[in-house]
Every structure is written in C-alpha cells, then in structure tokens.
Design a protein around this motif. Structure first.
Motif, PDB file in Angstrom:
ATOM      1  N   CYS A  82      -4.598   1.054   4.842  1.00 44.81           N
ATOM      2  CA  CYS A  82      -5.544   1.110   5.968  1.00 44.81           C
ATOM      3  C   CYS A  82      -6.071  -0.274   6.319  1.00 44.81           C
ATOM      4  CB  CYS A  82      -6.723   2.029   5.627  1.00 44.81           C
ATOM      5  SG  CYS A  82      -6.322   3.782   5.523  1.00 44.81           S
ATOM      6  N   ALA A  83      -6.445  -1.048   5.279  1.00 42.43           N
ATOM      7  CA  ALA A  83      -6.977  -2.391   5.512  1.00 42.43           C
ATOM      8  C   ALA A  83      -5.928  -3.277   6.179  1.00 42.43           C
ATOM      9  CB  ALA A  83      -7.413  -3.016   4.180  1.00 42.43           C
ATOM     10  N   TYR A  90      -5.838   4.627  -8.537  1.00 39.50           N
ATOM     11  CA  TYR A  90      -4.735   3.734  -8.177  1.00 39.50           C
ATOM     12  C   TYR A  90      -4.109   4.177  -6.847  1.00 39.50           C
ATOM     13  CZ  TYR A  90      -0.482   0.927  -8.721  1.00 39.50           C
ATOM     14  OH  TYR A  90       0.551   0.031  -8.537  1.00 39.50           O
ATOM     15  N   LYS A  91      -3.934   5.485  -6.682  1.00 36.94           N
ATOM     16  CA  LYS A  91      -3.386   6.010  -5.424  1.00 36.94           C
ATOM     17  C   LYS A  91      -4.374   5.779  -4.271  1.00 36.94           C
ATOM     18  CE  LYS A  91       0.528   7.627  -6.993  1.00 36.94           C
ATOM     19  NZ  LYS A  91       1.815   7.014  -6.588  1.00 36.94           N
ATOM     20  N   PHE A  92      -5.659   5.940  -4.571  1.00 36.81           N
ATOM     21  CA  PHE A  92      -6.689   5.651  -3.568  1.00 36.81           C
ATOM     22  C   PHE A  92      -6.604   4.193  -3.120  1.00 36.81           C
ATOM     23  CE2 PHE A  92     -10.044   9.164  -4.534  1.00 36.81           C
ATOM     24  CZ  PHE A  92      -9.405   9.999  -3.633  1.00 36.81           C
ATOM     25  N   PHE A  93      -6.317   3.298  -4.093  1.00 38.49           N
ATOM     26  CA  PHE A  93      -6.168   1.896  -3.743  1.00 38.49           C
ATOM     27  C   PHE A  93      -5.015   1.718  -2.749  1.00 38.49           C
ATOM     28  CE2 PHE A  93      -3.886  -2.122  -4.363  1.00 38.49           C
ATOM     29  CZ  PHE A  93      -4.874  -3.002  -3.941  1.00 38.49           C
ATOM     30  N   GLY A  94      -3.933   2.460  -2.954  1.00 36.49           N
ATOM     31  CA  GLY A  94      -2.799   2.402  -2.027  1.00 36.49           C
ATOM     32  C   GLY A  94      -3.219   2.777  -0.612  1.00 36.49           C
ATOM     33  N   VAL A  95      -4.057   3.824  -0.499  1.00 41.83           N
ATOM     34  CA  VAL A  95      -4.545   4.265   0.814  1.00 41.83           C
ATOM     35  C   VAL A  95      -5.417   3.167   1.446  1.00 41.83           C
ATOM     36  CG1 VAL A  95      -5.953   5.961   2.054  1.00 41.83           C
ATOM     37  CG2 VAL A  95      -4.498   6.710   0.169  1.00 41.83           C
ATOM     38  N   VAL A  96      -6.354   2.633   0.646  1.00 36.38           N
ATOM     39  CA  VAL A  96      -7.271   1.605   1.152  1.00 36.38           C
ATOM     40  C   VAL A  96      -6.503   0.352   1.570  1.00 36.38           C
ATOM     41  CG1 VAL A  96      -9.147   0.018   0.507  1.00 36.38           C
ATOM     42  CG2 VAL A  96      -9.282   2.443  -0.117  1.00 36.38           C
ATOM     43  N   LEU A  97      -5.536  -0.061   0.734  1.00 36.48           N
ATOM     44  CA  LEU A  97      -4.757  -1.261   1.049  1.00 36.48           C
ATOM     45  C   LEU A  97      -3.959  -1.079   2.342  1.00 36.48           C
ATOM     46  CD1 LEU A  97      -3.759  -4.089   0.351  1.00 36.48           C
ATOM     47  CD2 LEU A  97      -2.020  -3.047  -1.138  1.00 36.48           C
ATOM     48  N   LEU A 145     -12.381   5.950   6.776  1.00 37.74           N
ATOM     49  CA  LEU A 145     -11.677   6.455   5.584  1.00 37.74           C
ATOM     50  C   LEU A 145     -11.765   5.455   4.436  1.00 37.74           C
ATOM     51  CD1 LEU A 145      -9.829   8.598   4.274  1.00 37.74           C
ATOM     52  CD2 LEU A 145      -7.865   7.385   5.269  1.00 37.74           C
ATOM     53  N   MET A 146     -11.561   4.183   4.737  1.00 38.33           N
ATOM     54  CA  MET A 146     -11.654   3.144   3.694  1.00 38.33           C
ATOM     55  C   MET A 146     -13.033   3.133   3.038  1.00 38.33           C
ATOM     56  SD  MET A 146      -9.745  -0.328   4.944  1.00 38.33           S
ATOM     57  CE  MET A 146     -10.365  -0.405   6.631  1.00 38.33           C
ATOM     58  N   ILE A 147     -14.063   3.178   3.858  1.00 41.55           N
ATOM     59  CA  ILE A 147     -15.430   3.123   3.334  1.00 41.55           C
ATOM     60  C   ILE A 147     -15.722   4.334   2.453  1.00 41.55           C
ATOM     61  CG2 ILE A 147     -17.880   3.215   3.987  1.00 41.55           C
ATOM     62  CD1 ILE A 147     -17.112   1.474   6.445  1.00 41.55           C
ATOM     63  N   LEU A 148     -15.281   5.525   2.875  1.00 39.18           N
ATOM     64  CA  LEU A 148     -15.498   6.741   2.078  1.00 39.18           C
ATOM     65  C   LEU A 148     -14.830   6.642   0.713  1.00 39.18           C
ATOM     66  CD1 LEU A 148     -15.066   9.590   4.749  1.00 39.18           C
ATOM     67  CD2 LEU A 148     -17.166   8.978   3.516  1.00 39.18           C
ATOM     68  N   ILE A 149     -13.578   6.172   0.689  1.00 35.01           N
ATOM     69  CA  ILE A 149     -12.844   6.083  -0.578  1.00 35.01           C
ATOM     70  C   ILE A 149     -13.484   5.062  -1.513  1.00 35.01           C
ATOM     71  CG2 ILE A 149     -10.657   5.350  -1.634  1.00 35.01           C
ATOM     72  CD1 ILE A 149      -9.209   6.591   0.766  1.00 35.01           C
ATOM     73  N   VAL A 150     -13.819   3.888  -0.987  1.00 35.58           N
ATOM     74  CA  VAL A 150     -14.405   2.841  -1.825  1.00 35.58           C
ATOM     75  C   VAL A 150     -15.784   3.279  -2.336  1.00 35.58           C
ATOM     76  CG1 VAL A 150     -15.265   0.467  -1.844  1.00 35.58           C
ATOM     77  CG2 VAL A 150     -13.096   0.981  -0.752  1.00 35.58           C
ATOM     78  N   THR A 151     -16.537   3.994  -1.509  1.00 37.35           N
ATOM     79  CA  THR A 151     -17.839   4.522  -1.946  1.00 37.35           C
ATOM     80  C   THR A 151     -17.661   5.492  -3.114  1.00 37.35           C
ATOM     81  OG1 THR A 151     -18.706   4.331   0.312  1.00 37.35           O
ATOM     82  CG2 THR A 151     -19.921   5.754  -1.209  1.00 37.35           C
ATOM     83  N   GLY A 153       0.824  -1.214   0.000  1.00 39.32           N
ATOM     84  CA  GLY A 153       0.000   0.000   0.000  1.00 39.32           C
ATOM     85  C   GLY A 153       0.852   1.255   0.000  1.00 39.32           C
ATOM     86  N   LEU A 154       1.887   1.299   0.860  1.00 44.10           N
ATOM     87  CA  LEU A 154       2.796   2.461   0.900  1.00 44.10           C
ATOM     88  C   LEU A 154       3.598   2.571  -0.398  1.00 44.10           C
ATOM     89  CD1 LEU A 154       4.278   2.584   4.536  1.00 44.10           C
ATOM     90  CD2 LEU A 154       2.553   4.073   3.510  1.00 44.10           C
ATOM     91  N   ASN A 155       3.961   1.414  -0.965  1.00 48.35           N
ATOM     92  CA  ASN A 155       4.694   1.404  -2.231  1.00 48.35           C
ATOM     93  C   ASN A 155       3.859   2.030  -3.348  1.00 48.35           C
ATOM     94  OD1 ASN A 155       5.123  -0.489  -4.936  1.00 48.35           O
ATOM     95  ND2 ASN A 155       7.045   0.169  -3.981  1.00 48.35           N
ATOM     96  N   VAL A 156       2.588   1.678  -3.410  1.00 50.00           N
ATOM     97  CA  VAL A 156       1.671   2.262  -4.405  1.00 50.00           C
ATOM     98  C   VAL A 156       1.497   3.759  -4.157  1.00 50.00           C
ATOM     99  CG1 VAL A 156      -0.762   2.342  -5.122  1.00 50.00           C
ATOM    100  CG2 VAL A 156       0.409   0.136  -4.881  1.00 50.00           C
ATOM    101  N   LEU A 157       1.396   4.121  -2.888  1.00 54.28           N
ATOM    102  CA  LEU A 157       1.079   5.496  -2.516  1.00 54.28           C
ATOM    103  C   LEU A 157       2.250   6.452  -2.721  1.00 54.28           C
ATOM    104  CD1 LEU A 157      -1.377   6.992  -1.396  1.00 54.28           C
ATOM    105  CD2 LEU A 157      -0.503   6.566   0.900  1.00 54.28           C
TER     106      LEU A 157
END
Length: 409
Positions: A292-293, A283-290, A162-168, A119-123
């Motif tokens: 956090c998850a 893609y960057k949002f995915f980094g944040v979600v990953l 935060l995860m739920i907001l981004i995925v929504t 996740g940090l690598n993507v971000l």
C-alpha cells in the motif's frame, strides 16, 4: 421550481466533489511521503534512538507543517504550479526545478515499484519481477479512467486508511511504553545526536515532489483563490497529520519490540518489527502495508512529477495521462529488468536534498510578489517558519553535495 432544484443539486454535488478533492489532496501528499523508505527509516531510527525518537517526530511535524502551509497557500492563492511560480521569480528556475523533481521522482519511483514488488512477495510469495510488473499495471490502470483525479483521491484514501489501521493494530500488540515516549518527546536523551534524523524526516516528508503533490492536485480540481484559502490551509495541515499519525503508530509498534530487548533485522527492520510483534500474521500485515505504501507513492510520484513538466510544453499538457502512464512503465521496466540501480537512487536522494531549500526559498520570495499573489498578505509567522526551514534544509543540501561529489568521484 425544477430549475431551482437542479441548481441546488448541482451545488451540493459540486460541494461534495470539492470536499473529496480537498481530502484527496491531503491523502495524496501523505501517501506520497509514506513510501518504503518511510517505513525503513522510522524502524531504524526507533531502534537506534528508542523513545527519544519521539522528540524527532514531534519537531519534524512542526517543521513539516511550516513548510507545507507556506507552499500550499502560495500555490493556492496564485493558482500556479511550483515550476511556474519559480519561473516568475527567476526566469529559467522553473525548468531547473522541474528537471530535478522529475529526475528524483523517476528514481524514487523505481524504488517504489521495488517496494511494491517486495510487498506482494511477502504477501503471496510470487517472484519479485512478476510482482513489479503487476504493481506497475495497477498504477497504470488508475490513470486509464476518464475521471482519473477522482479515482486517485479514492485510491489513496482507502489504502492510506488501511495502512493506518494495520499499523495501529500492530502497535497495540507490541505494548509499547507510551508514557516514556510522551516524556521523551520533550526531554530526549543526547539531543545533539538527533540532528541527522530531524533533517532526514523533514526531507522525507516534504522534500522533492512530495510537498507539491497535494497543492498541484487542488489546482487540477480548480480549488484556488483567496476564497478557498481556509480549505487549502486545512488540507495542507491534514496531509501532514495523516503522515504523522502513520509515523507515530509505526514508531510505537517498533518501540514496543525494541523496548523488550528484541533485535531487528538490519536488512529489513520494519518487517522484523511486525513479525516480532504479531508473529506470521504481523509479517503478512507488513506485506500489505509495504505494498500500500509503495503503490500509493508510485501514483503520487508519477502524477506530481508529470505535473511539474506539463506547463513547460503544451504537448505534455495535452497528453498528461499518457506521460504519467509512460512514467510508471519506464519505472517498472527498469525495476523488472535491471533491478534497483543503487547509484541512481543515491544520486536522486542527494538531489532531493537540494530541492527543498530552493523550492521553499522561491515560495517565500513569491509570497511577497504582487504579480504572483496579488493583494494577499502572507503571515509573518509563516515567513519566519519558512526561513528556518530554508536554513535547516540548506544545511542538508550542503551535505548532499558532498554525497554527489563522492558518488561521481
């Protein structure tokens, strides 16, 4: 007058603290379930089954609630942790369950640290090994606080939200066929092919240590007994609903992509769905979600795994915080130095399949034992629900034995 005021202020503070712990328990369970595997499984199954995966999600939510409410009510009424209940039902069983849970928790935590690193690598593009160490340090810092329980509650609530907001947001950008998803929730195509995903989701949401994460948190917060039963039940259902909201919006986000005929990257289906849906920002949002998850799962796995061990020896109980930090340090070092050991993760996943029928079966027996639950009467519908879950998860457990045999052979 001042005395009355002080008493009232203390009562209000206590009520607020309890409310925070009750919601925190729901979130620690939910975010323990929402790990890297959760993201990958949801994306892959959506690509495989399209709108019919909605049926799997709906049925798994019902089964998850049945499992969770059974476990949390018996834990809450008895004031005993899962391993202590197991030892009362059958002397020695608690030790067996504790070792299985701790082993599975450690192996999955290695994967969680790996997910946080990716996740940090993507971000921000940093080296995966460095990212693993940074993520491990974040997990350790949380447990350095004097009031670690309250810090955990806030941490998982903020990152879970935060995860739920981004995925929504991503779900809205992909414009999924919501009407078809609702229809297929009740009328799936080829329902016989959906057995495996139903079992997988059941184990992934309430298997292993996950269903006990919030129940043990409530014991640590002192929220037990029949007088708190309604709050315990509410918290248990809330935990499942939080995880389910996340899964539903992730499903819709991916469905919006695959319904347009776009192909997901098999190596990282969730990341490619985010990228298809919202470009590089997605893609960057995915980094944040990953991240956090993964990091919330690191916290949940370490906390719950050690909570299964701490009543087995007073030394662990007295030094619980240090054992949790050691748990995270070992996970981080293995991930940074060795990588994600594939056989260990497969073995842990297989063992996880064995834990759910054993723990739910034990809880059902305990629910009828007066020396464990006193005069409490466990609802008949919950007992029936629990038996169904034991049968379903038992089938998965038999399948997992084949996986262990193949691995060791």
């Amino acid at each position: 007058m001042n005395t009355s005021k002080n008493v009232l202020e203390k009562a209000v503070k206590s009520q607020k603290k309890n409310a925070g712990a009750i919601l925190g328990a729901a979130f620690i369970m939910a975010t323990s379930a929402i790990g890297p595997g959760f993201l990958t499984q949801t994306a892959k199954f959506t690509a495989d089954f399209a709108a019919s995966f909605a049926f799997v999600i709906l049925l798994s939510i019902i089964l998850d609630i049945g499992a969770q409410v059974n476990v949390w009510r018996v834990i809450g009424i008895s004031g005993l942790r899962g391993q202590d209940i197991a030892n009362k039902v059958l002397p020695g069983l608690g030790y067996f369950v504790a070792v299985l849970v701790a082993l599975g928790g450690l192996a999955f935590n290695i994967g969680n640290i790996g997910g946080a690193a990716l996740g940090l690598n993507v971000l921000i593009g940093i080296d995966v090994k460095v990212a693993a160490i940074i993520s491990g340090i974040v997990g350790i810092i949380i447990f350095l606080s004097k009031d670690a329980g309250a810090v955990i509650d806030r941490f998982v609530k903020v990152l879970g939200g935060l995860m739920i907001l981004i995925v929504t947001y991503v779900a809205f950008t992909t414009n999924p066929p919501v009407g078809e998803a609702i229809y297929r929730s009740f009328v799936p195509e080829n329902p016989s092919t959906l057995v495996l995903p139903i079992i997988t989701l059941l184990g992934g949401t309430v298997g292993g240590y996950i269903t006990f994460a919030g129940g043990h948190r409530l014991i640590d917060a002192g929220i037990t007994g029949e007088e708190n039963l309604s709050q315990i039940t509410k918290s248990s259902v809330t935990g499942i609903l939080i995880a389910s909201v996340m899964r539903i919006f992730l499903f819709l986000a991916v469905l919006g992509v695959v319904s347009k005929g776009l192909q997901l990257d098999p190596a990282n289906p969730a990341a490619s769905a985010f990228q298809h849906g919202a470009g590089m920002l997605g893609y960057k949002f995915f980094g944040v979600v990953l991240w956090c998850a993964a990091i919330t799962s690191v916290v949940g796995a370490a906390y719950t795994s050690v909570s299964f061990l701490k009543t087995l020896h007073t030394f662990i109980a007295k030094n619980e915080k240090y054992f949790i930090m050691a748990f995270i340090i070992v996970s981080t070092l293995i991930m940074a130095l060795v990588g994600s050991p594939a056989k260990l993760l497969i073995l842990a996943g297989s063992l996880n399949g064995l834990i759910l029928p054993v723990t739910i079966g034990t809880i059902l027996i305990a629910s009828k034992r007066r020396d464990i639950v006193g005069e409490y009467k466990h609802p008949a519908w919950l007992l029936v629900f629990g038996i169904i879950i034991v049968l379903v998860s038992g089938y998965a457990g038999i399948a997992s034995l084949k996986g262990i045999a193949a691995l060791l052979g």
